[in-house]
Design a protein around this motif. Structure first.
Motif, mmCIF file in Angstrom:
data_model
loop_
_atom_site.group_PDB
_atom_site.id
_atom_site.type_symbol
_atom_site.label_atom_id
_atom_site.label_comp_id
_atom_site.label_asym_id
_atom_site.label_seq_id
_atom_site.Cartn_x
_atom_site.Cartn_y
_atom_site.Cartn_z
ATOM 1 N N PRO A 57 0.836 -1.217 0.000
ATOM 2 C CA PRO A 57 0.000 0.000 0.000
ATOM 3 C C PRO A 57 0.869 1.263 0.000
ATOM 4 C CG PRO A 57 -0.538 -1.462 1.847
ATOM 5 C CD PRO A 57 0.677 -2.022 1.209
ATOM 6 N N VAL A 58 0.332 2.307 -0.622
ATOM 7 C CA VAL A 58 1.058 3.578 -0.664
ATOM 8 C C VAL A 58 0.176 4.697 -0.101
ATOM 9 C CG1 VAL A 58 2.496 2.909 -2.611
ATOM 10 C CG2 VAL A 58 0.293 4.016 -3.037
ATOM 11 N N GLU A 59 0.767 5.874 0.069
ATOM 12 C CA GLU A 59 0.051 6.981 0.710
ATOM 13 C C GLU A 59 -0.497 8.005 -0.279
ATOM 14 O OE1 GLU A 59 2.779 7.187 4.792
ATOM 15 O OE2 GLU A 59 3.107 8.624 3.178
ATOM 16 N N VAL A 60 -0.010 7.958 -1.515
ATOM 17 C CA VAL A 60 -0.332 9.034 -2.452
ATOM 18 C C VAL A 60 -0.997 8.457 -3.703
ATOM 19 C CG1 VAL A 60 0.644 10.975 -3.762
ATOM 20 C CG2 VAL A 60 1.752 10.212 -1.652
ATOM 21 N N PRO A 61 -2.146 9.000 -4.120
ATOM 22 C CA PRO A 61 -2.740 8.546 -5.380
ATOM 23 C C PRO A 61 -1.848 8.922 -6.558
ATOM 24 C CG PRO A 61 -3.923 10.445 -4.500
ATOM 25 C CD PRO A 61 -2.914 10.064 -3.470
ATOM 26 N N PRO A 62 -2.089 8.304 -7.730
ATOM 27 C CA PRO A 62 -1.222 8.596 -8.883
ATOM 28 C C PRO A 62 -1.144 10.093 -9.161
ATOM 29 C CG PRO A 62 -2.674 6.782 -9.380
ATOM 30 C CD PRO A 62 -3.116 7.318 -8.053
ATOM 31 N N ARG A 63 0.039 10.563 -9.385
ATOM 32 C CA ARG A 63 0.260 11.980 -9.718
ATOM 33 C C ARG A 63 0.576 12.062 -11.208
ATOM 34 N NH1 ARG A 63 1.525 15.975 -6.195
ATOM 35 N NH2 ARG A 63 3.172 16.663 -7.607
ATOM 36 N N LEU A 64 -0.440 12.373 -11.997
ATOM 37 C CA LEU A 64 -0.283 12.479 -13.449
ATOM 38 C C LEU A 64 -0.957 13.750 -13.932
ATOM 39 C CD1 LEU A 64 -1.010 8.767 -14.357
ATOM 40 C CD2 LEU A 64 1.182 9.931 -14.622
ATOM 41 N N ARG A 65 -0.400 14.342 -14.961
ATOM 42 C CA ARG A 65 -0.978 15.562 -15.508
ATOM 43 C C ARG A 65 -2.358 15.252 -16.070
ATOM 44 N NH1 ARG A 65 4.510 17.574 -18.730
ATOM 45 N NH2 ARG A 65 5.700 17.979 -16.836
ATOM 46 N N PRO A 66 -3.324 16.139 -15.843
ATOM 47 C CA PRO A 66 -4.676 15.857 -16.329
ATOM 48 C C PRO A 66 -4.752 15.787 -17.844
ATOM 49 C CG PRO A 66 -4.487 18.089 -15.448
ATOM 50 C CD PRO A 66 -3.220 17.398 -15.118
ATOM 51 N N GLU A 67 -3.894 16.499 -18.495
ATOM 52 C CA GLU A 67 -3.891 16.450 -19.950
ATOM 53 C C GLU A 67 -2.452 16.614 -20.399
ATOM 54 O OE1 GLU A 67 -4.936 20.966 -21.060
ATOM 55 O OE2 GLU A 67 -6.461 19.852 -19.979
ATOM 56 N N LYS A 68 -2.219 16.186 -21.630
ATOM 57 C CA LYS A 68 -0.863 16.272 -22.150
ATOM 58 C C LYS A 68 -0.481 17.745 -22.316
ATOM 59 C CE LYS A 68 -0.085 11.830 -23.004
ATOM 60 N NZ LYS A 68 -0.976 11.202 -22.094
ATOM 61 N N LYS A 69 0.650 18.088 -21.717
ATOM 62 C CA LYS A 69 1.138 19.451 -21.858
ATOM 63 C C LYS A 69 2.534 19.404 -22.438
ATOM 64 C CE LYS A 69 -1.269 21.186 -17.810
ATOM 65 N NZ LYS A 69 -1.100 21.501 -16.407
ATOM 66 N N THR A 70 2.992 20.539 -22.872
ATOM 67 C CA THR A 70 4.368 20.610 -23.361
ATOM 68 C C THR A 70 5.309 20.393 -22.188
ATOM 69 O OG1 THR A 70 3.573 22.279 -24.865
ATOM 70 C CG2 THR A 70 5.956 22.044 -24.693
ATOM 71 N N ASP A 71 6.386 19.650 -22.447
ATOM 72 C CA ASP A 71 7.367 19.433 -21.390
ATOM 73 C C ASP A 71 7.906 20.762 -20.903
ATOM 74 O OD1 ASP A 71 7.112 16.753 -21.568
ATOM 75 O OD2 ASP A 71 8.804 16.498 -22.935
#
Ligand SMILES: [Fe+2]
Length: 502
Positions: free
Chosen positions: A487-501
């Motif tokens: 188990p982990v403490e943090v939900p997935p951290r992903l950008r909501p939409e594709k952005k420029t790097d």
């Protein structure tokens, strides 16, 4: 509250304090009435407000202080700096210490002894003369000093200091590995690379807070952004501070440690070998960038993914054929399975992955893609990533079936877990490979890896210490390891939409 008041007084002009203080009072000699009893919070706040400059008071002229150039800030002096402890061989009996001074210091000295709980240990210290290497950087001339320590006692805390006989560092301490294997952990960092002083420092310091007894720190390349930029190396060492002098470091070069010569050829930064002392058991020409050592029941193999991949494949095969350690971890910069969008290291995968498979390497620790991604035990079996794409297109020419990219064929037998991570602030889009159960974007991380006999526990933690990914590997005879997600403490951290790097 006293400290609060002193702080306020320190930032207030002295004349402002005198002008605003009640008659007959001063900071150093408050009146008897206020010292005889504890002031109420309100009284303290009123007093604090009273010393703040008001609009009618003269303000100091703005813009008087200029930014100190990094070239000046990180100039070498006769005071030792950039002190770094490294491993060079058997961690039970050896270590190396390197540091920097100005070129005025022609002879570096190291004093060391078994540490003691009292302050008199220095009386029995031994003095050793360092090997000194001149280093002419783009902005200054320095001397790099190194002492290799051998014949140390296992499981023992040593104190040491470095200097020239007149100017000395503080006494630092480190512990040699125990004689017999015992549980231990180490910390792994992906690319630090950018804003090292301002934004990477918190990661290495939080990691130290989390695992202060770590056996070593492992850096998987791109420690800095511009290979020959001396001030960036200054930032890297400043961020680590005394930690670098107390926990051994190990590192491999990334593509940002590659410098370009006038003729267009590339070479590992001139900083690398004078400032770090790593094992010298790699292939000729790759000294201190490709090497191996053991720590208790772990064989660690550090590879240089910038060059001579085929030469290192042959060396790797020999190292693994001779290996008798229970655990094998490989580290290098460029990932076998990229998490960075549009990135791939096909040659590296073709040359090295079959060897990892053959010898069931347990874990591969990488960087380069400025995201986080971790595989399960099963990864695509196709050596050529492009082939995977073509097969995918044949099966799903219009992209309607939503087939997971490149995973039609899973290698059921490899059993190696691959990790890509990033510790610095530069962030990319994640390609989110479907065979990676845990991925992240826009997250600075460090990893604490603990080995306790036949169990390896892996924890990836965010810059603020939260558990982002965790699993255990358990030895399973001659078969692939057993992997248990935790188990982990943090939900997935992903950008909501594709952005420029960024
Ligand atoms: Fe990088």
């Amino acid at each position: 509250m006293v400290a609060f008041l002193l702080t306020l007084s320190a930032i207030s002009p002295p004349n402002a304090w005198a002008a605003q203080s009640p008659a007959g009072t001063s900071q150093s000699a408050p009146d008897k009435a206020t010292t005889d009893r504890a002031p109420t919070d309100k009284a303290v706040l009123d007093q604090a407000r009273a010393v703040q400059p008001t609009e009618s008071q003269p303000q100091p002229p703005a813009g008087k202080v200029e930014r100190l150039a990094d070239e000046v800030r990180y100039q070498p002096s006769v005071i030792p700096d950039r002190i770094v402890l490294t491993l060079i061989d058997d961690a039970r009996s050896s270590a190396a210490i390197s540091w920097r001074t100005s070129a005025k210091v022609n002879r570096g000295l190291l004093e060391f002894t078994v540490a003691d709980d009292g302050p008199y240990f220095s009386e029995r210290s031994q003095q050793l003369i360092a090997t000194t290497t001149p280093l002419t950087t783009t902005v200054n001339e320095a001397h790099c000093h190194t002492v290799k320590l051998s014949q140390l006692q296992p499981g023992t805390v040593y104190s040491y200091r470095v200097g020239d006989g007149e100017n000395w560092s503080e006494w630092l301490q480190f512990r040699t590995a125990a004689e017999k294997p015992e549980p231990f952990s180490f910390i792994y960092f992906g690319d630090a690379q950018n804003n090292l002083r301002s934004l990477w420092s918190r990661v290495i310091r939080e990691a130290y807070r989390d695992a202060p007894k770590a056996a070593f720190l492992l850096h998987a390349g791109d420690l800095i952004n511009n290979a020959e930029a001396d001030p960036e190396w200054g930032e890297w060492f400043e961020a680590g501070g005394f930690i670098n002098g107390m926990i051994p470091n190990l590192a491999v070069p990334g593509n940002h440690e590659l410098a370009k010569a006038a003729d267009g050829s590339r070479h590992t930064t001139i900083h690398w070998r004078p400032q770090f002392e790593f094992p010298l058991n790699g292939p000729p020409g790759l000294e201190e960038t490709c090497y191996t050592l053991t720590y208790h029941n772990l064989r660690l193999i550090a590879l240089n993914s910038n060059e001579q991949l085929d030469v290192q494949a042959k060396w790797l095969e020999i190292v693994l054929a001779l290996n008798d350690s229970e655990w094998v971890i490989c580290t290098f910069h460029h990932p076998v399975f990229s998490t960075g969008q549009g990135r791939d290291n096909e040659q590296l995968r073709r040359l090295w992955k079959p060897i990892f498979d053959k010898y069931r390497v347990d874990l591969v620790l990488q960087g380069h893609d400025h995201t986080y991604g971790r595989t399960g035990l099963h990864v695509p079996s196709v050596a050529d990533w492009k082939q995977a794409i073509e097969e995918q297109r044949k099966l799903d020419p219009k992209g309607e079936l939503n087939l997971p990219f490149g995973v039609q064929k899973l290698d059921e037998n490899s059993g190696t877990v691959y990790v890509v991570s990033v510790s610095g602030p530069k962030m990319y889009n994640n390609s989110r490979p479907p065979f990676m159960p845990r991925v992240a974007e826009d997250t600075q991380l460090y990893q604490v890896i603990q080995i306790d006999g036949p169990v390896l526990r892996f924890e990836a933690r965010t810059a603020t210490g939260k558990l982002y990914d965790a699993f255990e590997l358990k030895k399973n005879g001659n078969g692939p390891n057993q992997l248990v997600d935790l188990p982990v403490e943090v939900p997935p951290r992903l950008r909501p939409e594709k952005k420029t790097d960024k």
